[in-house]
Design an enzyme around this catalytic site. Structure first.
Site, mmCIF file in Angstrom:
data_model
loop_
_atom_site.group_PDB
_atom_site.id
_atom_site.type_symbol
_atom_site.label_atom_id
_atom_site.label_comp_id
_atom_site.label_asym_id
_atom_site.label_seq_id
_atom_site.Cartn_x
_atom_site.Cartn_y
_atom_site.Cartn_z
ATOM 1 N N PRO A 9 0.780 -1.180 -0.013
ATOM 2 C CA PRO A 9 -0.165 0.024 0.100
ATOM 3 C C PRO A 9 0.860 1.242 -0.127
ATOM 4 O O PRO A 9 1.672 1.350 0.607
ATOM 5 C CB PRO A 9 -0.787 -0.017 1.054
ATOM 6 C CG PRO A 9 -0.094 -1.002 1.988
ATOM 7 C CD PRO A 9 0.460 -2.098 1.380
ATOM 8 N N ASN A 10 0.207 2.391 -0.766
ATOM 9 C CA ASN A 10 0.861 3.804 -0.846
ATOM 10 C C ASN A 10 2.111 3.509 -1.782
ATOM 11 O O ASN A 10 2.585 4.696 -1.839
ATOM 12 C CB ASN A 10 1.005 4.188 0.408
ATOM 13 C CG ASN A 10 -0.621 4.196 1.332
ATOM 14 O OD1 ASN A 10 -1.308 4.645 0.718
ATOM 15 N ND2 ASN A 10 -0.528 3.891 2.360
ATOM 16 N N ARG A 17 4.679 11.053 -2.234
ATOM 17 C CA ARG A 17 4.505 10.885 -0.692
ATOM 18 C C ARG A 17 5.713 11.141 0.022
ATOM 19 O O ARG A 17 6.685 10.315 -0.052
ATOM 20 C CB ARG A 17 3.924 9.323 -0.635
ATOM 21 C CG ARG A 17 3.834 8.975 0.733
ATOM 22 C CD ARG A 17 3.371 7.405 0.788
ATOM 23 N NE ARG A 17 3.157 7.385 2.334
ATOM 24 C CZ ARG A 17 3.565 5.876 2.779
ATOM 25 N NH1 ARG A 17 4.186 5.312 1.890
ATOM 26 N NH2 ARG A 17 3.344 5.767 3.785
ATOM 27 N N TYR A 22 10.865 8.991 1.896
ATOM 28 C CA TYR A 22 10.765 7.843 0.735
ATOM 29 C C TYR A 22 11.490 8.173 -0.671
ATOM 30 O O TYR A 22 11.799 7.416 -1.592
ATOM 31 C CB TYR A 22 9.410 7.461 0.294
ATOM 32 C CG TYR A 22 8.709 6.871 1.521
ATOM 33 C CD1 TYR A 22 8.984 5.687 2.019
ATOM 34 C CD2 TYR A 22 7.465 7.639 2.024
ATOM 35 C CE1 TYR A 22 8.391 5.280 3.162
ATOM 36 C CE2 TYR A 22 7.067 7.309 3.249
ATOM 37 C CZ TYR A 22 7.307 5.969 3.850
ATOM 38 O OH TYR A 22 6.522 5.421 4.800
ATOM 39 N N ASN A 73 8.145 -5.315 -0.739
ATOM 40 C CA ASN A 73 7.994 -4.356 0.168
ATOM 41 C C ASN A 73 6.548 -4.170 0.508
ATOM 42 O O ASN A 73 5.881 -3.637 -0.257
ATOM 43 C CB ASN A 73 8.564 -2.981 -0.673
ATOM 44 C CG ASN A 73 8.553 -1.690 0.138
ATOM 45 O OD1 ASN A 73 7.879 -1.849 1.268
ATOM 46 N ND2 ASN A 73 8.995 -0.705 -0.102
ATOM 47 N N ALA A 76 3.050 -0.663 4.791
ATOM 48 C CA ALA A 76 2.505 -1.001 6.327
ATOM 49 C C ALA A 76 1.992 -2.424 6.463
ATOM 50 O O ALA A 76 1.969 -2.635 7.517
ATOM 51 C CB ALA A 76 1.164 -0.051 6.399
ATOM 52 N N HIS A 79 3.692 -4.753 9.151
ATOM 53 C CA HIS A 79 3.955 -4.599 10.526
ATOM 54 C C HIS A 79 2.381 -5.052 10.977
ATOM 55 O O HIS A 79 2.243 -5.222 12.341
ATOM 56 C CB HIS A 79 3.944 -3.073 11.066
ATOM 57 C CG HIS A 79 4.879 -2.628 10.369
ATOM 58 N ND1 HIS A 79 6.366 -2.664 10.433
ATOM 59 C CD2 HIS A 79 4.923 -1.492 9.300
ATOM 60 C CE1 HIS A 79 6.939 -1.859 9.572
ATOM 61 N NE2 HIS A 79 6.138 -1.353 9.071
ATOM 62 N N ASP A 86 1.361 -15.701 6.103
ATOM 63 C CA ASP A 86 1.161 -17.016 5.920
ATOM 64 C C ASP A 86 0.974 -17.407 4.431
ATOM 65 O O ASP A 86 1.384 -18.704 4.081
ATOM 66 C CB ASP A 86 -0.554 -17.345 6.544
ATOM 67 C CG ASP A 86 -0.772 -17.413 7.931
ATOM 68 O OD1 ASP A 86 0.651 -17.322 8.693
ATOM 69 O OD2 ASP A 86 -1.870 -17.187 8.336
ATOM 70 N N GLU A 97 12.815 -9.419 2.331
ATOM 71 C CA GLU A 97 11.904 -8.124 2.621
ATOM 72 C C GLU A 97 12.640 -7.063 2.418
ATOM 73 O O GLU A 97 13.765 -7.127 2.782
ATOM 74 C CB GLU A 97 11.614 -8.471 3.942
ATOM 75 C CG GLU A 97 10.765 -7.233 4.665
ATOM 76 C CD GLU A 97 10.432 -7.379 6.170
ATOM 77 O OE1 GLU A 97 10.419 -6.231 6.850
ATOM 78 O OE2 GLU A 97 10.479 -8.428 6.546
ATOM 79 N N HIS A 99 12.691 -2.560 2.310
ATOM 80 C CA HIS A 99 12.087 -1.144 2.762
ATOM 81 C C HIS A 99 12.969 0.025 2.176
ATOM 82 O O HIS A 99 14.280 -0.119 2.301
ATOM 83 C CB HIS A 99 11.698 -0.985 4.157
ATOM 84 C CG HIS A 99 11.036 -2.085 4.735
ATOM 85 N ND1 HIS A 99 9.585 -2.124 4.404
ATOM 86 C CD2 HIS A 99 11.278 -3.085 5.241
ATOM 87 C CE1 HIS A 99 8.980 -3.168 5.223
ATOM 88 N NE2 HIS A 99 9.966 -3.899 5.453
ATOM 89 N N LEU A 100 12.313 1.161 1.652
ATOM 90 C CA LEU A 100 13.118 2.288 1.515
ATOM 91 C C LEU A 100 13.680 2.802 2.755
ATOM 92 O O LEU A 100 14.843 3.220 2.558
ATOM 93 C CB LEU A 100 12.304 3.356 0.626
ATOM 94 C CG LEU A 100 11.768 2.993 -0.637
ATOM 95 C CD1 LEU A 100 10.478 3.564 -0.996
ATOM 96 C CD2 LEU A 100 12.640 2.988 -1.736
ATOM 97 N N SER A 101 12.878 3.048 3.731
ATOM 98 C CA SER A 101 13.505 3.622 4.723
ATOM 99 C C SER A 101 13.863 2.916 5.608
ATOM 100 O O SER A 101 13.579 1.376 5.817
ATOM 101 C CB SER A 101 12.117 4.691 5.649
ATOM 102 O OG SER A 101 11.222 3.687 6.066
ATOM 103 N N ARG A 106 12.185 4.589 12.839
ATOM 104 C CA ARG A 106 11.111 5.278 12.668
ATOM 105 C C ARG A 106 10.335 5.126 13.931
ATOM 106 O O ARG A 106 10.670 4.538 15.151
ATOM 107 C CB ARG A 106 10.633 4.940 11.377
ATOM 108 C CG ARG A 106 11.354 5.312 10.273
ATOM 109 C CD ARG A 106 10.602 5.150 9.006
ATOM 110 N NE ARG A 106 9.377 6.150 8.890
ATOM 111 C CZ ARG A 106 8.558 5.982 7.897
ATOM 112 N NH1 ARG A 106 8.580 4.963 7.101
ATOM 113 N NH2 ARG A 106 7.391 6.496 7.982
ATOM 114 N N ARG A 110 6.580 0.663 13.749
ATOM 115 C CA ARG A 110 7.285 0.153 12.526
ATOM 116 C C ARG A 110 8.184 -0.932 12.908
ATOM 117 O O ARG A 110 8.911 -1.403 11.843
ATOM 118 C CB ARG A 110 7.927 1.104 11.565
ATOM 119 C CG ARG A 110 6.526 2.124 11.295
ATOM 120 C CD ARG A 110 7.182 3.095 10.126
ATOM 121 N NE ARG A 110 6.106 4.232 9.759
ATOM 122 C CZ ARG A 110 5.158 4.044 9.224
ATOM 123 N NH1 ARG A 110 4.876 3.037 8.310
ATOM 124 N NH2 ARG A 110 4.365 5.170 8.853
#
Length: 146
Positions: A9-10, A17, A22, A73, A76, A79, A86, A97, A99-101, A106, A110
């Site tokens: 998402p996002n 954003r 990001y 990625n 949200a 978390h 599953d 896995e 992530h950009l940040s 944070r 998170r």
């Protein structure tokens, strides 16, 4: 070698954003560059983004017999989503896995990932380069482990 990149998402809003967190690059530009890197490494990269948990779960299921590795990625959902965890465990396809940040630098909510403990590896905090590092790591893992 067929690899699947999943974005949650996002992430479709990258470039507009919160660029301070990001970056200013778009998801399309990240995906284009990553496809080129995958091709140069002898792999095919398929990209999929959804803001809907169920759509991501369905795409993971569709990877059975088609993809040798997954980059994810989950945004949200990292978390919150036991369903994504599953699904990834159910298909038994190695995944990384990313992530950009740096999620550990944070907000406390998170810091917990439902995916990390079963991932081949986790890459975070390097901006768009996190995608490239994750791709390199996954390809190396697959080559070393068949």
């Amino acid at each position: 070698m067929h690899l699947l990149l999943l974005n949650g998402p996002n992430l479709n809003l990258l470039g507009q954003r919160e660029p301070g967190i990001y970056g200013s690059g778009t998801l399309a530009s990240i995906e284009d560059g990553l496809r080129q890197e995958a091709t140069a490494a002898g792999a095919v990269l398929e990209c999929f983004q959804s803001n809907f948990e169920g759509a991501l779960v369905e795409r993971i299921h569709q990877a059975i017999g088609a993809s040798q590795g997954i980059l994810i990625n989950a945004g949200a959902f990292t978390h919150t989503s036991i369903a994504l965890r599953d699904a990834l465990l159910g298909v038994a396809i190695p995944y990384v896995e990313l992530h950009l940040s740096n999620t550990h630098a944070r907000e406390p909510f998170r810091h917990r990932s439902y995916l990390a403990d079963r991932a081949v590896g986790v890459v975070s905090g390097f901006g768009a380069m996190s995608y490239s590092l994750a791709l390199q790591g996954l390809i190396d893992h697959l080559r070393q482990n068949g």
